[in-house]
Motif scaffolding. Structure first.
Motif, PDB file in Angstrom:
ATOM      1  N   ALA A  35       0.847  -1.189   0.000  1.00  0.00           N
ATOM      2  CA  ALA A  35       0.000   0.000   0.000  1.00  0.00           C
ATOM      3  C   ALA A  35       0.881   1.236   0.000  1.00  0.00           C
ATOM      4  CB  ALA A  35      -0.919   0.004   1.217  1.00  0.00           C
ATOM      5  N   LEU A  36       0.366   2.310  -0.560  1.00  0.00           N
ATOM      6  CA  LEU A  36       1.096   3.569  -0.652  1.00  0.00           C
ATOM      7  C   LEU A  36       0.333   4.659   0.096  1.00  0.00           C
ATOM      8  CD1 LEU A  36       1.840   3.503  -4.504  1.00  0.00           C
ATOM      9  CD2 LEU A  36       3.205   2.484  -2.671  1.00  0.00           C
ATOM     10  N   LEU A  37       1.040   5.422   0.910  1.00  0.00           N
ATOM     11  CA  LEU A  37       0.481   6.604   1.552  1.00  0.00           C
ATOM     12  C   LEU A  37       1.465   7.750   1.384  1.00  0.00           C
ATOM     13  CD1 LEU A  37      -0.924   5.187   4.929  1.00  0.00           C
ATOM     14  CD2 LEU A  37      -2.224   5.783   2.873  1.00  0.00           C
ATOM     15  N   ILE A  38       0.943   8.979   1.396  1.00  0.00           N
ATOM     16  CA  ILE A  38       1.788  10.151   1.202  1.00  0.00           C
ATOM     17  C   ILE A  38       1.613  11.099   2.375  1.00  0.00           C
ATOM     18  CG2 ILE A  38       2.353  12.092  -0.307  1.00  0.00           C
ATOM     19  CD1 ILE A  38       1.196  10.526  -2.641  1.00  0.00           C
ATOM     20  N   CYS A  39       2.675  11.321   3.078  1.00  0.00           N
ATOM     21  CA  CYS A  39       2.828  12.333   4.125  1.00  0.00           C
ATOM     22  C   CYS A  39       1.592  12.463   5.014  1.00  0.00           C
ATOM     23  CB  CYS A  39       3.214  13.671   3.501  1.00  0.00           C
ATOM     24  SG  CYS A  39       4.124  14.752   4.642  1.00  0.00           S
ATOM     25  N   CYS A  52       1.236  -4.056  10.116  1.00  0.00           N
ATOM     26  CA  CYS A  52       1.895  -3.926   8.818  1.00  0.00           C
ATOM     27  C   CYS A  52       3.331  -3.430   9.014  1.00  0.00           C
ATOM     28  CB  CYS A  52       1.170  -2.921   7.926  1.00  0.00           C
ATOM     29  SG  CYS A  52      -0.471  -3.430   7.384  1.00  0.00           S
ATOM     30  N   ALA A  53       4.231  -3.926   8.175  1.00  0.00           N
ATOM     31  CA  ALA A  53       5.547  -3.305   8.104  1.00  0.00           C
ATOM     32  C   ALA A  53       5.394  -1.923   7.469  1.00  0.00           C
ATOM     33  CB  ALA A  53       6.495  -4.163   7.292  1.00  0.00           C
ATOM     34  N   LEU A  54       6.286  -1.005   7.853  1.00  0.00           N
ATOM     35  CA  LEU A  54       6.233   0.355   7.327  1.00  0.00           C
ATOM     36  C   LEU A  54       7.616   0.742   6.815  1.00  0.00           C
ATOM     37  CD1 LEU A  54       4.283   3.079   7.438  1.00  0.00           C
ATOM     38  CD2 LEU A  54       6.029   3.754   9.075  1.00  0.00           C
ATOM     39  N   ILE A  55       7.664   1.161   5.567  1.00  0.00           N
ATOM     40  CA  ILE A  55       8.894   1.720   5.017  1.00  0.00           C
ATOM     41  C   ILE A  55       8.656   3.204   4.808  1.00  0.00           C
ATOM     42  CG2 ILE A  55      10.597   1.623   3.174  1.00  0.00           C
ATOM     43  CD1 ILE A  55       9.684  -1.226   2.603  1.00  0.00           C
ATOM     44  N   HIS A  73       0.644  -6.022   3.386  1.00  0.00           N
ATOM     45  CA  HIS A  73       1.717  -6.486   4.260  1.00  0.00           C
ATOM     46  C   HIS A  73       2.690  -5.358   4.574  1.00  0.00           C
ATOM     47  CE1 HIS A  73       0.710 -10.328   1.959  1.00  0.00           C
ATOM     48  NE2 HIS A  73       0.360 -10.586   3.205  1.00  0.00           N
ATOM     49  N   ILE A  74       2.879  -4.478   3.599  1.00  0.00           N
ATOM     50  CA  ILE A  74       3.853  -3.390   3.714  1.00  0.00           C
ATOM     51  C   ILE A  74       3.172  -2.084   3.330  1.00  0.00           C
ATOM     52  CG2 ILE A  74       6.067  -2.488   2.923  1.00  0.00           C
ATOM     53  CD1 ILE A  74       6.785  -5.381   2.077  1.00  0.00           C
ATOM     54  N   ALA A 119      -5.647   0.241   4.344  1.00  0.00           N
ATOM     55  CA  ALA A 119      -4.595  -0.555   3.719  1.00  0.00           C
ATOM     56  C   ALA A 119      -4.530  -1.944   4.342  1.00  0.00           C
ATOM     57  CB  ALA A 119      -3.254   0.159   3.852  1.00  0.00           C
ATOM     58  N   ALA A 120      -4.554  -1.998   5.675  1.00  0.00           N
ATOM     59  CA  ALA A 120      -4.477  -3.293   6.364  1.00  0.00           C
ATOM     60  C   ALA A 120      -5.688  -4.162   6.024  1.00  0.00           C
ATOM     61  CB  ALA A 120      -4.372  -3.082   7.866  1.00  0.00           C
TER      62      ALA A 120
END
Length: 568
Positions: free
Chosen positions: A144-148, A193-196, A166-167, A160-161
Motif C-alpha cells: 500500500a502507498l500513503l503520502i505524508c 503492517c511493516a512500514l517503510i 503487508h507493507i 490498507a491493512a
C-alpha cells in the motif's frame, strides 16, 4: 517470507528535475545492486515540494507512465525489484495535477496513489486524490502507498491493512518534529503492517524538513533509521502471512466513522434541534492516579479515597482511576453489581468531596461479567461503560460491551474507554466524532513499549525538541493528538520487566511544543493538569479541542470498508 528492502532519504532541488531524477536513479541502483527487492523514495522526490501554483509546477509534471516511471522501471527490470517514488502527476484526460506516489516493478507501472489528505501547500496546485486507498499485489507481498499527511488519519492505514497490505510504503516531506515520527510508528504497529518510511531532509523556501527515514517491522520494531543527509537504509523484513491485529475490531459498532460531524460549527451541530449541546467552554483541572489495586475491595476504597482527597486538594474536578481500581483481583473475582455497597460508598465519596470519579471495576450482571468503568459525581451515577474491545485474557471470562458512552460534565464532554480499547484506533476516533473534549481511560496495559529518541542533528527551530527523549513514541500522546482531545489515561504501574505505566493527561495537539501534558511515574502517583475547552464568548470554537482540525479533514467517503465485517 523475508525480503530485503531499502528506503532512500534525499534532498531534492527545486526547479532541477533532471538532476534530482539522475541522483535518485543512482541511489536506487546502489540499493538494487545490494539486493533490495523494494526501494522507496520520498514524496515529490523528482521536483521538490514547495510549489506556489499550477503555473509554477507545470513544466515539471508528467503522467504516471511517463519518462520518469520508465527510467525507474528499467532498474526494476534489470534487478527484478520494485520501486516507489513521489512526483507531481498530470492526469492525461483531465489535465488535473496530483501529488502522487508511483509503484513500478519488473513489468513496468503497477499502480499510483494520489494523496487523499492534503497538507496546506497542495491546494495551491494539486487536487485531492481520487483513487482511494489501493493495495497492490506483488510477489514480495501486498503493498500500500500513503503520502505524508495521509498517515495522520487512522483510517488510511487501516484501509490498507483491511485491504490485505503487508507493507505500507509511506513517502513524505515531514516537518516540525523529530523523526522517526510517532505517527509513522503507530500506524504500522496498530495495523500489523511493516512500514517503510522515506522522508526528505534539508530546506526549501524557508521550510525545514525532518529526515529520519526508517524501516519498521509489523510489530513496531525499528529495524533501521537515519537522521539527516542523503542516504540509503536497508533491512531484512519478515512479511507475516496472517494479520492478527485486525481480529479484535468490532466493525458492527463503527458506523459513526462514516459521518463527518465536524463539517459544521460544532457549537451549532451538537446543539441542533435543541439536543445535546456541548458543555460551556471553560478552564478546568483534571487528574489521573497511577497505582496497583489490591485484591480487596475495602482496601481499594481506601486507596481511592486517598487519591480523591489528594486530587480535590489540588483543585481537580475529575479524577480518573485505573482499570479494576475498585474491584481489583484477576478475571471475574471480586465482581460487583452496580447496587452493591462498595459502589454506593464510591458515590458517597464523590458527593462528599464534590469531585467526579471514574473508576474501573469487574461488573456482574446476572450470569454475565464485564470489564467496566463507572463515572460518579455529586449528581450520583453519571455514566456506565462496558469494555468493547477485550484482551485475549479477558475474553476468557468477560462479555464484551456494545455501547459507546459519553457524558457531559462541567469540564467538558467526556468519552470513556478502558485499556485495550486504546489499542484499537477506531475507538478513540468514534468518541472524538461524538464531540468529546476528554477521553478518560482507566487502563492496565503494557504495550506498545514507549520508544526513545536519541536526538537529531536537524536544526529544528525552538521550541521543537532536538535532544534525547525516553518517551518520544508514547501511544496515549498519539491518541490524544490525532483526535484533538484531552486524554486522561490512568494505568497500573509497570510490573517487573515492564516499561509502561506512564499514566498522564495528554494534550490535544501533538505538534504543540513544549508539550501540554503531565505524566505519573513509579509505583504510585498523581498527575494533575490544567486543561481548557476554550472561551465561552466566541461564536466559533477558539481552541483545537473544540474545532478538531485533524478530525475535520477526514474523508469518510473512502471509509466504507471500515464498517464491513473482515473476511479471514
Amino acid at each position: 517470507m523475508s525480503v530485503k528492502v531499502a528506503t532512500i532519504q534525499f534532498e531534492p532541488t527545486q526547479f532541477r528535475k533532471d538532476e534530482n531524477v539522475a541522483r535518485l536513479l543512482q541511489l536506487a541502483t546502489e540499493a538494487a545492486r545490494d539486493g533490495a527487492r523494494l526501494i522507496v523514495m520520498p514524496e515529490m522526490a523528482t521536483t521538490g515540494y514547495c510549489w506556489q501554483d499550477r503555473d509554477e509546477v507545470a513544466p515539471f509534471v508528467e503522467t504516471a507512465d511517463g519518462p520518469t516511471s520508465q527510467a525507474f522501471a528499467a532498474i526494476a527490470r534489470e534487478y527484478h525489484c520494485y520501486l516507489v517514488f513521489g512526483m507531481p502527476e498530470r492526469d492525461a484526460v483531465t489535465n488535473i495535477y496530483y501529488n502522487s506516489a508511483v509503484l513500478v516493478g519488473p513489468q513496468g507501472l503497477i499502480g499510483v496513489h494520489r494523496k487523499t489528505h492534503p497538507y496546506i501547500s497542495e491546494p495551491k496546485w494539486a487536487a485531492n486524490g481520487d483513487v482511494g486507498h489501493q493495495v497492490f499485489h506483488t510477489e514480495i507481498g501486498n503493498i500500500a502507498l500513503l503520502i505524508c499527511m495521509d498517515i495522520h488519519f487512522i483510517e488510511t492505514a487501516r484501509l490498507a491493512a483491511l485491504g490485505g497490505a503487508h507493507i505500507i510504503c509511506h513517502i513524505s516531506n515531514w516537518l516540525a518534529e523529530r523523526t522517526p515520527a510517532p505517527y509513522w510508528l503507530t500506524r504500522g504497529w496498530e495495523n500489523g503492517c511493516a512500514l517503510i518510511e522515506s522522508n526528505r531532509w534539508g530546506w526549501e523556501r524557508g521550510v525545514q524538513f525532518s529526515g529520519g527515514s526508517c524501516i519498521v517491522d509489523s510489530d513496531g520494531g525499528l529495524l533501521a533509521s537515519g537522521d539527516s543527509g542523503d542516504q540509503v537504509l536497508c533491512a531484512e523484513l519478515n512479511v507475516p502471512s496472517v494479520n492478527k491485529t485486525l481480529q479484535k475490531r468490532r466493525p458492527e459498532l463503527y458506523q459513526r466513522l462514516m459521518t463527518q460531524t465536524f463539517m459544521w460549527n460544532p457549537q451549532d451541530f451538537f446543539g441542533l434541534y435543541g439536543r445535546d449541546p456541548l458543555p460551556a467552554a471553560k478552564d478546568s483541572r483534571v487528574a489521573v492516579a497511577q497505582f496497583r489495586p489490591e485484591n480487596d475491595v475495602t482496601a481499594n476504597l481506601q486507596l481511592i479515597r486517598h487519591w480523591a482527597e489528594q486530587a480535590k486538594s489540588r483543585g481537580a474536578e475529575l479524577l480518573v482511576l485505573p482499570e479494576r481500581a475498585l474491584s481489583g483481583g484477576e478475571g471475574q473475582s471480586n465482581a460487583l453489581t452496580l447496587n452493591d455497597a462498595p459502589v454506593q460508598q464510591l458515590i458517597k465519596l464523590a458527593i462528599e468531596l464534590d469531585i467526579a470519579l471514574l473508576t474501573g471495576l469487574v461488573e456482574r450482571d446476572d450470569n454475565h461479567f464485564y470489564n467496566s468503568a463507572l463515572l460518579v459525581s455529586s449528581a450520583g451515577v453519571c455514566a456506565h461503560y462496558r469494555q468493547i474491545h477485550l484482551s485475549e485474557a479477558d475474553q476468557q471470562w468477560a462479555s464484551a460491551g456494545n455501547q459507546w458512552v459519553t457524558c457531559d460534565l462541567p469540564c467538558g464532554r467526556v468519552g470513556i474507554l478502558i485499556g485495550e480499547d486504546l489499542l484499537v484506533p477506531e475507538a478513540a476516533r468514534i468518541l472524538a466524532l461524538e464531540g468529546c473534549d476528554i477521553i478518560a481511560c482507566p487502563a492496565q496495559i503494557n504495550t506498545p513499549t514507549p520508544m526513545a529518541h536519541a536526538g537529531t542533528a536537524i536544526p529544528h527551530a525552538w521550541p521543537i525538541p532536538r535532544g534525547a527523549d525516553p518517551y518520544h513514541w508514547l501511544l496515549p500522546r498519539v491518541r490524544a493528538g490525532e483526535n484533538n482531545v484531552w486524554l486522561a489515561f490512568a494505568n497500573w504501574p509497570p510490573a517487573q520487566g515492564e516499561s509502561f505505566g506512564l499514566s498522564g493527561v495528554f494534550g490535544p495537539d501533538t505538534f504543540a511544543f513544549p508539550r501540554t501534558e503531565i505524566k505519573a511515574f513509579g509505583a504510585q502517583g498523581l498527575a494533575v493538569l490544567d486543561i481548557t475547552t476554550g472561551s465561552p464568548d466566541t461564536a466559533y470554537p477558539n481552541h483545537v479541542v473544540r474545532r478538531k482540525d485533524l478530525v475535520l479533514m477526514r474523508q469518510p467517503h473512502y471509509y466504507t470498508a471500515l464498517v464491513k465485517a473482515l473476511v479471514l
